[in-house]
Write a protein that holds these residues in place. Sequence first.
Motif, PDB file in Angstrom:
ATOM      1  N   SER A   1       0.884  -1.305   0.105  1.00  0.00           N
ATOM      2  CA  SER A   1      -0.039   0.148  -0.054  1.00  0.00           C
ATOM      3  C   SER A   1       1.019   1.193   0.257  1.00  0.00           C
ATOM      4  CB  SER A   1      -0.862  -0.159   1.178  1.00  0.00           C
ATOM      5  OG  SER A   1      -0.172  -0.066   2.377  1.00  0.00           O
ATOM      6  N   TRP A   2       0.293   2.231  -0.626  1.00  0.00           N
ATOM      7  CA  TRP A   2       0.818   3.706  -0.818  1.00  0.00           C
ATOM      8  C   TRP A   2       0.238   4.705  -0.163  1.00  0.00           C
ATOM      9  CZ3 TRP A   2       6.126   3.819  -2.461  1.00  0.00           C
ATOM     10  CH2 TRP A   2       6.711   2.569  -3.229  1.00  0.00           C
ATOM     11  N   THR A   3       0.742   5.623   0.710  1.00  0.00           N
ATOM     12  CA  THR A   3       0.015   6.671   1.222  1.00  0.00           C
ATOM     13  C   THR A   3       0.553   8.103   0.538  1.00  0.00           C
ATOM     14  OG1 THR A   3       1.187   6.526   3.165  1.00  0.00           O
ATOM     15  CG2 THR A   3      -0.905   5.574   3.104  1.00  0.00           C
ATOM     16  N   LYS A   4      -0.029   9.193   0.596  1.00  0.00           N
ATOM     17  CA  LYS A   4       0.638  10.398   0.332  1.00  0.00           C
ATOM     18  C   LYS A   4       1.044  11.080   1.527  1.00  0.00           C
ATOM     19  CE  LYS A   4      -2.766  11.793  -3.212  1.00  0.00           C
ATOM     20  NZ  LYS A   4      -3.715  13.014  -3.570  1.00  0.00           N
ATOM     21  N   GLN A   5       2.497  11.785   1.278  1.00  0.00           N
ATOM     22  CA  GLN A   5       3.019  12.735   2.382  1.00  0.00           C
ATOM     23  C   GLN A   5       2.963  13.974   1.861  1.00  0.00           C
ATOM     24  OE1 GLN A   5       6.981  10.958   2.549  1.00  0.00           O
ATOM     25  NE2 GLN A   5       6.345   9.339   4.302  1.00  0.00           N
ATOM     26  N   GLU A   6       2.807  14.965   3.159  1.00  0.00           N
ATOM     27  CA  GLU A   6       2.796  16.309   2.862  1.00  0.00           C
ATOM     28  C   GLU A   6       4.124  16.909   2.612  1.00  0.00           C
ATOM     29  OE1 GLU A   6      -0.042  18.168   2.405  1.00  0.00           O
ATOM     30  OE2 GLU A   6      -0.947  16.288   2.821  1.00  0.00           O
ATOM     31  N   SER A   7       4.283  17.183   1.157  1.00  0.00           N
ATOM     32  CA  SER A   7       5.600  17.818   0.966  1.00  0.00           C
ATOM     33  C   SER A   7       5.823  19.186   1.355  1.00  0.00           C
ATOM     34  CB  SER A   7       6.045  17.462  -0.442  1.00  0.00           C
ATOM     35  OG  SER A   7       5.087  18.174  -1.278  1.00  0.00           O
ATOM     36  N   GLY A   8       4.643  19.976   1.295  1.00  0.00           N
ATOM     37  CA  GLY A   8       4.752  21.319   1.426  1.00  0.00           C
ATOM     38  C   GLY A   8       4.768  22.135   0.385  1.00  0.00           C
ATOM     39  N   THR A   9       4.751  21.571  -0.843  1.00  0.00           N
ATOM     40  CA  THR A   9       5.087  22.347  -2.027  1.00  0.00           C
ATOM     41  C   THR A   9       4.186  21.705  -3.174  1.00  0.00           C
ATOM     42  OG1 THR A   9       6.890  23.164  -3.565  1.00  0.00           O
ATOM     43  CG2 THR A   9       7.002  20.866  -2.822  1.00  0.00           C
ATOM     44  N   LYS A  10       4.137  22.595  -4.112  1.00  0.00           N
ATOM     45  CA  LYS A  10       3.399  22.331  -5.274  1.00  0.00           C
ATOM     46  C   LYS A  10       4.050  22.134  -6.667  1.00  0.00           C
ATOM     47  CE  LYS A  10      -0.738  21.885  -3.516  1.00  0.00           C
ATOM     48  NZ  LYS A  10      -1.546  20.652  -3.701  1.00  0.00           N
TER      49      LYS A  10
END
Length: 327
Positions: free
Chosen positions: A209-218
């Motif tokens: 499984s894979w989850t999103k991490q908050e990179s803080g950038t777009k």
Amino acid sequence: MTSLKTDRERLIVALLFLLVVAAPTMSQQGWVATQVAPPGQDLNTVFFLDNKRGWLGGDNGFFSRTEDGGHSWVKQVVLTEAPINDIYFRDKEAGFLIAGNAIFATRDNGARWTEVRRFLPSEFGGADVELYSVRFSSKKKGWVVGSISKHERVVDSILLYTDDGGETWQRQRTPSRLELIHIDFANDKRGWISGADGTILATVDGGTSWTKQESGTKVTVFHIDFRNEKRGLAVGERGTILRTSDGGVNWTPVAAKVRATLLNVQFLSDDNGWAIGRSGTVLRTDDGGLTWIQQEAGTKQNLYGLYFVKKVGWAVGGDGMLLRYEQ
């Protein structure tokens, strides 16, 4: 006697001068640029098994091999005219390369390369598949990431998985439909994927499984590299550098004083690392990525691929350019 003493003193001074002047040149060679492919030929990726044996790949199926640390190169035939985007060896015998929508493999130390799987538009409703990065977390388990496009517009991501050493590949769903560009594993459980719009995905269960991490950038994050399951670096557009010391739970931006897009990053040790990018940008860190110092590359060509073996490094880029670094 006075004349002889003066001559000796002059000789000593001259020798000391030579040592002072020559020493930096000999001990700090830095990056040396050479052209190893035809003019106009972009080189996208480079990989070395050790400090002697390596491969590089580029547009139009350009593929070349060295046995002497990159001093000389011999072209190899791979049956593709697509851009070769990544090269990776699982061990000394088994290697993989990504070219357009196809995966190629070698089982004989890179002597021969055969197509393992091609992902045709007919399998994706007429859409085109472009594969960018390949990594293995163990002898049997490997992943490839990329994008699916229609009319040159990305409509979905693609994540491919093998559990039989690359013999067969299956598609695996991810929590992102955005373009996925690079994948890295720290061990058989922990892995990360970077991509468009600040995307960073992570797995803690070996890719199940894979989850999103908050990179803080777009911005697009083009490359990600983990020293271990905690410490990682990521680079991207507009000089973006991100670092983490907790496996990506928190990503912190680092001021690098460059605006060029960064395309590749690699740890050499806990403290030392390099990053490269557009317009010949080369950065170095000696404190684990907290601060970065710009280095002279000897070229203004875009630099795409980077690989270090201990203190020797290679970078490849536009116009057939190869840079070699040796401390």
